[in-house]
Scaffold this active site. Sequence first.
Site, short mmCIF file in Angstrom:
data_model
loop_
_atom_site.label_atom_id
_atom_site.label_comp_id
_atom_site.label_asym_id
_atom_site.label_seq_id
_atom_site.Cartn_x
_atom_site.Cartn_y
_atom_site.Cartn_z
N CYS A 95 41.02 52.37 46.00
CA CYS A 95 40.73 50.94 46.13
C CYS A 95 41.56 50.13 45.13
O CYS A 95 41.49 50.36 43.92
CB CYS A 95 39.24 50.69 45.92
SG CYS A 95 38.85 48.99 45.53
N CYS A 146 39.49 48.44 42.45
CA CYS A 146 39.01 49.38 41.41
C CYS A 146 40.16 49.66 40.44
O CYS A 146 39.97 49.67 39.23
CB CYS A 146 38.55 50.68 42.03
SG CYS A 146 37.21 50.49 43.22
#
Length: 457
Positions: free
Chosen positions: A377, A380
Amino acid sequence: MAAIHSSSLSSSFKQTKATQLGGFQPLDRVHLQSKALNFSRRRCNVKPLNAEPKRNDSIVPSAATLFSPHVVEVVEKVEVEDYEELAKDLENASPLEIMDKALAKFGDEIAIAFSGAEDVALIEYAHLTGRPYRVFSLDTGRLNPETYKFFDEVEKHYGIRIEYMFPDAVEVQALVRTKGLFSFYEDGHQECCRVRKVKPLRRALKGLRAWITGQRKDQSPGTRSEVPVVQVDPVFEGLEGGAGSLVKWNPVANMKGNDIWNFLRAMNVPVNSLHAKGYISIGCEPCTRPVLPGQHEREGRWWWEDAKAKECGLHKGNIKEENLNGNGSVHVNGTVPEADLFTNQSVVNLSRPGIENLLKLENRKESWLVVLYAPWCQFCQGMEGSYVELADKLVGSGVKVAKFRADGEEKPFAQQELQLGSFPTILFFPKHSSRPVKYTSEKRDVDSLMAFVNALQ
Ligand code: SF4
């Protein structure tokens, strides 16, 4: 430090130089503030294509609110720019026009990312606009000697100071001591690039509202074929933090390699001497090699890996869905998954039973902050630096900081039991309550996360 090409600004550089060492902040705050009196603040609040929905818009006082002494009630005038529209408008504009527009729009809050290769064309275009401009570069510690010499030559040619960004010494030390100097040949370049390039880049971009890159559509067959001339950065965060807070300009997106070289020759621009030895794309010494006539330029980079995924993380937003495997992790050569995130020793790695226990306990000895994440991600990855820094700060404070990988087969559990909507989801488990509290803001810088923790401690 700022790279200013015009002689009229060289004195301001000298004045500010002493206070700017080690930082990457806008050149001249006083200058910025005086500019803020004259212009309404420009915010880019257009979401990138793959951004998550904004959950909690923060209110940023306008320049008028901040500086007008007599204002009782001020309606903030925010200039909203639709960058997809602007990219369409500028699709046929010249690189000089695009550069001029970018510098005019963002002033001291934009900088050129310079790799030490033919992207020196960006500096020439900036120089030609006659506007002040800033240039930064990532010194990975693994560049060719020719590249360092070239940096010096460019500084002298344009009368600028390049703002070098360096990797974190402790992280480089840990990587090299654990895995050796050439681990990228064994398990892929992502880990080393993350430490030596991506994190320093992230730090640099946190001080900006926009950046300028030398990406071109013809550079990488798999990842750069649809680079727009301007876009909301799909990966990195700018000064205000959160998705959509940074704009990425790619003024030479539509140029071909040959056009760039014709331009450099016509303008008598200094070039890296490695080009004369057969190098086209230039990066770190161990990961770059010359290419043969007819070979694609990216074949000289990370040649031991799959040709379609050759991004070091600096332009990872270019990697499209089809390059992702089933659980979303990028497979560089068909076997190597995306490296894990938050691998700092201050961050506890929770297993499924571990987080289930946290959910069951009604009276914990300590509070817990847990990020539900997926290594692939982009958001993230974007918050990795601040989360690790926060974890270090909270050591011994009575708050444990942890992570739980919640993609793949853990995702349904995380959605049902841990309020997972999108990645990353951050939860605070208070000491005396069984119910975790979800962090709803998209601001994931250290101060914002710390304020969240302090509010619930
Ligand atoms: Fe490390 Fe190679 Fe990436 Fe440079 S290009 S940061 S040496 S993996």
